[in-house]
Design an enzyme around this catalytic site. Structure first.
Site, PDB file in Angstrom:
ATOM      1  N   LYS A 161      18.674  86.972  56.830  1.00 16.50           N
ATOM      2  CA  LYS A 161      19.434  86.663  58.047  1.00 16.50           C
ATOM      3  C   LYS A 161      19.866  85.196  58.015  1.00 16.50           C
ATOM      4  O   LYS A 161      19.099  84.332  57.582  1.00 16.50           O
ATOM      5  CB  LYS A 161      18.542  86.949  59.265  1.00 16.50           C
ATOM      6  CG  LYS A 161      19.254  86.834  60.615  1.00 16.50           C
ATOM      7  CD  LYS A 161      18.326  87.206  61.776  1.00 16.50           C
ATOM      8  CE  LYS A 161      19.059  87.138  63.111  1.00 16.50           C
ATOM      9  NZ  LYS A 161      18.196  87.526  64.255  1.00 16.50           N
ATOM     10  N   SER A 210      20.273  90.851  67.755  1.00 16.76           N
ATOM     11  CA  SER A 210      21.113  89.975  66.979  1.00 16.76           C
ATOM     12  C   SER A 210      21.060  90.215  65.479  1.00 16.76           C
ATOM     13  O   SER A 210      21.973  89.815  64.757  1.00 16.76           O
ATOM     14  CB  SER A 210      20.732  88.519  67.263  1.00 16.76           C
ATOM     15  OG  SER A 210      19.445  88.228  66.746  1.00 16.76           O
ATOM     16  N   SER A 237      15.735  91.563  69.081  1.00 21.69           N
ATOM     17  CA  SER A 237      16.727  91.420  68.009  1.00 21.69           C
ATOM     18  C   SER A 237      16.358  92.026  66.662  1.00 21.69           C
ATOM     19  O   SER A 237      17.192  92.087  65.762  1.00 21.69           O
ATOM     20  CB  SER A 237      17.046  89.942  67.789  1.00 21.69           C
ATOM     21  OG  SER A 237      17.907  89.481  68.802  1.00 21.69           O
TER      22      SER A 237
END
Lengths: 508, 95
Positions: free
Chosen positions: A94, A174, A198
């Site tokens: 990420k 997210s 998330s």
């Protein structure tokens, strides 16, 4: 041809099975048995990314040279018998994790061009165990969002589509890039982070497994901060076993993070396959919310039935402050974010927009660098922390947080081992959904089942449990006691065994 | 509680974010929507409840007060938009 037989066998295996379909556990076995090489595995993923990323937008940067170098080094270590726990396993990272000399922007324009001179503890732990980095994954800007649409790099498309539809859906957020990449076989597993849901919400939207460990289990050092008392890193993987393998490598005790908890990291994989007989599973009545689709309720009941069949005892519990978790979150998280994001001022890194004086430069830089959702949250945070409002908002929210945590403690004290809830109030929704775009609060409601867990610092796992009437994945969530991730892995595995695994039909 | 346009502009300045008239108008509506949503916290009885300061009860870690890092000036300024001989350059602050 005088090809040695070993090579021919290898060719056969390569054509027989697409290497990207292997789970981490399967790839580990084949690498160890020298049936495949880390370079072959990495090449398979690099070609898959090449072919798919234009459509899905899961990666914001691909690092093929680095990946090939790391894979070669892995093959050398395997040959020497010095393989680490994740030797040769290609992972996506990420964009929130600091990776030395590689694009690290939290998918924000304000970190334009930022390449840190350091490596986050979590990613360093992965590389120390032999993992291979494929690139950086798309996400909501600064991890603020539930649909991956707030990214400066554009929305990620969910590899899942409704039956007979070509309408693009969000992968959740997210960690939308992480979830989409894992579901579309563009990495063997991915790192993610979870501040309000998330990891778990995108996992549920893509039919993948995601675990947010206990606060303090994974080091936050080198991870771009959003809300420091809530942020926790964790993996998104294809199945429960892979999630356990990844978490074992990601977690550590880190002197560089004062909130890192001083407890040894257990071998989570050992929990996978263990019996849950006699375990007490709590069903919180407050998670039955108004307007929740019938299908979610049915899925929940199905989950209860599976756990009962496996020998668990089901008990009704009450977590009375549940409905206040989301409003409390929308004070605490923006307050911490407004403080953490004060560092982006156009001086030390990232974007700078010139102004007539230094304050003008700050204001223009931040106006140009932050997206709408990030600005909105900085504004809320600045307001609730401003003189005269601190007690009414922030202090009140932190007191409510104590009550939310106490609800869970009372349930656990009464003998409950884990809590079963739906992961999300719906399946994946459409990209650019007008209803959600026009009302930020409606978007925030996506985290209604996950956010309590962050507020209390507990571990939570989302595991795929079925498909809805549109053929889209739905997940269940298990919530555990602090540092009892093993309980979550063994219970989630029971659900996984009963529900089966789910993969999208390839359209990209 | 709700915010008016002047408050939105004041908060934007505190947060060092330049906003146009139009943006301030839009933000006012959004912020009031969120503030309306969080208003319900007021109904919770928190008398005698301590505010949470740490999710995990633990003593603050201590470390030896020694230098463990440094001599990395080039690394520190490597990402600066404008720098000169290991200094960050900013517009003139003092006349």
């Amino acid at each position: 041809m005088d090809e040695p037989p070993a090579l021919r066998d290898r060719e056969k295996i390569r054509t027989m099975t697409d290497l990207t379909r292997l789970t981490i556990a399967e790839a580990r076995e084949k690498l160890g048995a020298k049936e495949i090489t880390a370079v072959e595995l990495t090449e398979a993923y690099l070609s898959a990314i090449d072919a798919a990323n234009g459509a899905l937008n899961a990666y914001v940067t691909v690092t093929p040279e680095k990946a090939r170098d790391m894979a070669k080094a892995s093959d050398a270590r395997i040959a020497e018998g010095k393989a680490g726990a994740l030797e040769g396993i290609p992972l996506g990272i990420k964009d929130l994790f600091g990776t030395r000399d590689v694009h690290t922007q939290a998918c924000s324009h304000i970190l334009d061009g930022f390449k840190p001179k350091y490596e986050s503890t979590v990613t360093q732990n992965l590389w120390n165990d032999g993992a291979v980095m494929l690139g950086k994954l798309n996400m909501d800007e600064f991890a603020m969002g539930s649909s991956n649409e707030t990214s400066y790099y554009g929305a990620v498309k969910n590899p899942w589509r409704a039956n007979g539809s070509n309408f693009d859906l969000v992968p959740g957020g997210s960690s939308g890039g992480s979830a989409a990449a894992v579901a579309a076989f563009l990495c063997a597993g991915a790192t993610a982070t979870d501040t309000g849901g998330s990891i778990r919400q995108p996992a549920a939207f893509t039919g993948t497994v995601g675990i947010k460990p206990t606060y303090g289990r994974c080091s936050r050092w080198g991870v771009v901060a959003f809300a420091s008392s809530l942020d926790q890193a964790g993996p998104i993987a294809r199945d429960v076993r892979d999630a356990a393998i990844l978490l074992k490598s990601m977690a550590s005790v880190d002197a560089k993070d004062t909130t890192s908890v001083d407890l040894p990291v257990p071998d989570y994989e050992k929990a996978v396959g263990q019996s849950i007989k006699g375990m007490k599973i709590g069903i919180p009545r407050e998670y039955r919310v108004d307007g929740m689709p019938e299908e979610i309720e049915a899925l929940w009941q199905q989950g209860i039935a599976w756990l009962k069949e496996a020998g668990a005892e089901i008990v009704d519990i009450s977590l009375p402050h549940t409905k206040y978790a989301l409003p409390a979150y929308y004070i605490v998280a923006p307050a911490e974010a407004s403080s953490n994001l004060a560092r982006y001022d156009g001086v030390r890194y990232g974007l700078r927009v010139d102004g007539k004086d230094i304050v003008d430069m700050y204001e223009k830089t931040r106006a140009a660098g932050f997206g709408k959702e990030v600005k909105r949250r900085i504004m809320i945070g600045t307001y609730v922390l401003s003189a005269g409002y601190y007690d009414a908002y922030y202090l009140q929210a932190q007191k409510v947080r104590t009550l939310i945590k106490r609800d869970f403690e009372l349930a656990f004290d009464a003998g409950v081992d884990a809590i079963l809830t739906p992961a999300t109030p719906s399946s994946a929704f459409g990209i650019a959904d007008e209803d959600l775009a026009s009302d930020p609060v409606k978007m925030y409601l996506n985290d209604i089942f996950t956010v309590t867990v962050n507020m209390a610092g507990l571990p939570g796992i989302a595991v795929p449990a079925g498909l809805d009437h549109k053929g889209l994945p739905l997940g269940l969530q298990l919530i555990g006691k602090p540092f009892e991730e093993e309980t979550l892995f063994k219970t989630a595995h029971v659900i996984e065994k009963a529900a089966g695994r789910f993969s999208p039909q390839k359209w990209w | 509680m709700s915010v008016d346009l002047a408050t939105v502009k004041r908060v934007a300045h505190l947060a060092r974010i330049a906003v146009s008239e139009e943006e301030a108008q839009r933000m006012m509506g959004e912020l009031n929507g969120i503030l309306g949503f969080v208003e319900q916290l007021g109904e919770v009885d928190v008398s005698g409840v301590e505010p949470m300061t740490s999710v995990m009860p633990m003593a603050m870690k201590e470390r030896d007060d020694v230098v463990t890092d440094g001599s990395k000036a080039d690394d520190v300024v490597a990402n600066a938009p404008v720098s000169d001989r290991n200094f960050f350059l900013v517009p003139k602050v003092v006349e």
